[in-house]
Motif scaffolding. Structure first.
Motif: not given
Length: 204
Positions: A173-191
């Protein structure tokens, strides 16, 4: 597909203390620990020189805050006080169970949560409609040592799932924290943009 879910604000809503310093002070006093007059200041000061995004367990922080004011808390009183202060009522969010179940049909699933309070994630799951058995692994920042968005917690999560970090789809739910997955090449899904119901349908 390899999926991880955030817990608080994503799968559940938890009634956590609005004023943690006061809640902890109340529980310390209940355990005969002297609470300094300037406890609010002590609680909000930095007492452990940790790297950015490193997780400092809250009981350790509380013990150091007391020590900074000359208070020696006996035994494990800081830990017991912290655990008691964070003892929330929990409500499972709509479609959370369906989203986790749908993800588990596609591959391994993890819970990946920022949480500095020992035992809190486990007690939250017990009080929710989810269970520890719904996840192949549970990774918390207090156990891992690093908070999202640091790469290490996502790498640890992926490693426990026997996957590469860039294969991880992280739902939060938090782009600033959960969105960190994108820095390792993963995908973030924002609820906040994609409901858990839509997440479930996607995984189905």
């Amino acid at each position: 597909m390899t999926v991880s879910f955030d817990l608080f604000g994503t799968l559940v809503d938890a009634d956590l203390p609005v004023d943690p310093a006061r809640a902890v002070a109340r529980e310390l006093a209940a355990r005969d620990v002297t609470v300094p007059d300037d406890w609010d200041d002590a609680y909000h000061e930095v007492h452990v020189d940790a790297p950015k995004h490193a997780e400092v367990p809250l009981p350790a922080h509380v013990a150091r805050a007391l020590a900074s004011r000359g208070v020696d808390a006996p035994g494990n009183a800081p830990r017991r006080a912290v655990v008691a202060a964070f003892d929330p009522a929990v409500e499972t969010r709509a479609s959370a169970v369906d989203a986790v179940a749908a993800a588990s049909e596609r591959g391994p699933v993890a819970l990946c949560s920022n949480c500095a309070v020992p035992e809190l994630v486990g007690r939250t799951l017990v009080r929710s409609d989810l269970s520890r058995d719904d996840f192949d692994t549970v990774v918390t920042s207090v156990a891992c040592g690093w908070r999202k968005p640091h790469a290490r917690i996502f790498e640890t999560t992926a490693d426990f799932l026997d996957a590469a970090p860039n294969a991880l789809v992280h739902v939060g739910d938090d782009p600033e924290t959960d969105g960190g997955v994108e820095a390792v090449g993963g995908e973030f899904v924002d609820v906040g943009e994609t409901s858990l119901g839509a997440v479930a349908r996607r995984f189905e």
